[in-house]
Design a protein around this motif. Structure first.
Motif: not given
Length: 594
Positions: A230-238, A244-247
């Motif tokens: 699970p820690a491989t991915f940021t998992r914060k959506g598209r 826009y930082h940090p998007e």
């Protein structure tokens, strides 16, 4: 041999006793050619010349002739554009001679790694397994053969790689943003961590538990196995706001899943386990296949520290096996300042010029930009903090057509898409290889490819990705005919120009000056637009040491033009003649003029 874990790779065994192909003395001496594997060659062509120059006549796909142009309707052609078409490494191997005879010395190959099973990501940017090739493209053995044969013909091989993201390897749990017609949801970035339903199986369903080493099914989740964390991915959506930082650093690239690279300030960046594994995976491909460089995708969406870590790891490894100048090219969108700063801070070797350069280059040649607009892109020493010819000579890869054309929005189209582009195609090819930078040609440009969107279309990238080998999505709105024509006017003349570039070091490494012109030999000025266009001789010089080479194009589509041109008075005297090295009028070549 298939590999499931990065830990299974024995680098000592892979590299022991091998002699790797050394890097070139200077990358700016090379002429690049970028191709999309699925759209280049399927090996079934007939009436083309093989790597030795012999005519091949036993294939099933005939060579294109003008009578075959638009042999299917536009509507059918557009429908045919999506999905896998059948180009592969074996087909590429058989076309290396076509590239060599044109003068190509470096081949940039679109991503060839295994894609997610349930999507037709023919472009290669949706990787599911970083240690295997996608079977649509071929085998590891064929990749090794491709590189070996390319090296024999004096061609370096650059692989397109992705660090920023994987393919669509997991699905989010239901949340605020449903995807119509499914039971799953597609959340957009808002800074929070989203729950995950599971890794996707071979059919795209999240049936695989989202946990460490969840499955050994080669068509499910993500590989190597070390990435099934699970820690491989940021998992914060598209991503929705691309600047826009940090998007733009944390969000998913559409449905491609963002990788968490690490943490900390740039100078004390701590790489994640995922970044370490990805770096090792790409070291594996260098060790296995002897490739000469990487084009690194979506560098803008990676932290400086992550990119710096990767560049350091790769450069140290390649130096240890004798590739002293392994070439790392970053796709860095967002303008020249961002590109220059990223190169300086990360150790990448060059930036891909996908912003101002192709726009100014295309429309200057077509007569709708002031030449200064293009040439001044290579003169901003204040911004880069260095002399322009020192920086731009080998720090920027220049091109005028590419597979994305983000700059054109919904009106994407190749250089020849408009009605008269074909008339000045040779001009844009010449300017690209005879001005500063490392020149790159997009496949099919040398054969007048004209893919483009129309008023009622959305500008999909597919219009820029016609099949060189034909199939049902051939260029020029065709099917069933290939375009490996070594007798087409652009191919023949472009090969001559590249040969002049090869002979004249000033055209590869010299500093560059846009020259003034005059109609009477008395009043001089830089060529500029009048009434919204320019139809004129546009000359420039490349100077190295005591040698000056003067080059010029004519932006008048239909009429010959002449002009007086300034040169460097310190390098010439009245009795020293200029010798014509190349002209589209062959009778001028070799003539001397005072």
């Amino acid at each position: 041999m298939k590999i499931a874990r990065m830990a299974e790779v024995d680098f000592t065994s892979l590299t022991s006793g091998r002699t790797y192909t050394p890097s070139p003395a200077a990358w700016e001496d090379q002429v690049f050619y970028f191709l999309m594997v699925d759209r280049f060659s399927d090996g079934k062509e007939s009436n083309y010349r093989d790597n030795s120059g012999a005519l091949v006549t036993d294939g099933s796909t005939p060579l294109f002739t003008l009578s075959q142009a638009s042999n299917i309707s536009r509507e059918q052609w557009v429908r045919n554009g999506q999905g896998w078409k059948g180009g592969n490494l074996k087909g590429m191997i058989g076309k290396l001679g076509y590239l060599q005879r044109m003068g190509i010395t470096a081949l940039w190959v679109s991503p060839i790694f295994k894609q997610v099973n349930f999507l037709e990501t023919y472009h290669g940017y949706g990787i599911q397994n970083f240690l295997e090739l996608d079977p649509h493209f071929g085998t590891k053995e064929e990749l090794v053969t491709l590189v070996e044969k390319a090296h024999e013909l004096g061609i370096y091989v650059i692989l397109d790689i992705i660090l920023n993201h994987t393919g669509n390897v997991f699905s989010y749990n239901p949340d605020r943003y449903p995807v119509a017609g499914t039971n799953y949801y597609d959340p957009r970035w808002d800074g929070r961590l989203y729950d995950v339903a599971g890794f996707n199986d071979a059919e795209g369903r999240p049936t695989v538990p989202f946990r460490a080493e969840a499955t050994t099914n080669p068509d499910a989740a993500v590989f190597p196995l070390e990435l099934q964390e699970p820690a491989t991915f940021t998992r914060k959506g598209r991503i929705n706001s691309w600047d826009y930082h940090p998007e733009f650093l944390e969000g998913d690239f559409c449905d491609l899943k963002d990788v968490r690279h690490g943490s900390g300030p740039d100078d004390h960046y701590v790489p994640s386990r995922a970044l370490e594994v990805l770096a090792a995976a790409y070291k594996y491909w260098i060790a296995l296949a002897d490739v000469d460089g990487f084009r690194v995708d979506t560098v803008k969406h990676m932290e400086i520290g992550a990119t710096r870590y990767f560049a350091s790891v790769i450069h140290e490894f390649t130096q240890s096996i004798g590739k002293e100048r392994f070439f790392l090219i970053g796709e860095i969108t967002g303008g020249r300042s961002r590109a220059f700063n990223t190169l300086e801070q990360t150790g990448l070797d060059a930036a891909l010029g996908v912003d101002d350069i192709p726009d100014k280059l295309e429309y200057m040649v077509k007569g709708y930009r002031n030449p200064e607009d293009y040439f001044n892109l290579f003169r901003n020493s204040t911004l880069v903090g260095k002399e322009s010819h020192t920086w731009f000579r080998n720090k920027v890869v220049t091109l005028f057509d590419d597979h994305d054309q983000v700059r054109k929005g919904n009106r994407k189209g190749r250089f020849c898409a408009d009605n008269e582009g074909w008339k000045v195609l040779l001009n844009v090819l010449a300017v690209n290889v005879l001005t500063l930078g490392v020149p790159c040609i997009y496949y099919g440009s040398e054969q007048y490819f004209n893919g483009h969107a129309t008023e009622d279309r959305d500008g999909n990238d597919v219009f820029l990705r016609e099949c060189m080998f034909g199939g049902n999505y051939g260029a020029l709105q065709t099917k069933g005919c290939h375009f490996f024509n070594e007798e087409s006017a652009a191919y023949v003349e472009f090969a001559k120009i590249i040969e002049v570039r090869r002979r004249e070091i000033a055209l590869r490494r010299g500093r560059q000056y846009l020259r003034e012109i005059s109609g009477d030999g008395m009043i001089f000025g830089l060529p500029r637009m009048m009434g919204g266009q320019i139809r004129s001789v546009v000359p420039w010089s490349r100077i190295l040491d005591q040698q000056e080479v003067v080059t010029a194009i004519n932006t008048d589509y239909n009429n010959a033009r002449t002009a007086w041109v300034t040169v460097d008075s310190g390098l010439h005297n009245l009795n020293r003649p200029f010798v014509c090295l190349y002209s589209t009028d062959g009778s001028q070549i070799g003539k001397c003029e005072p």
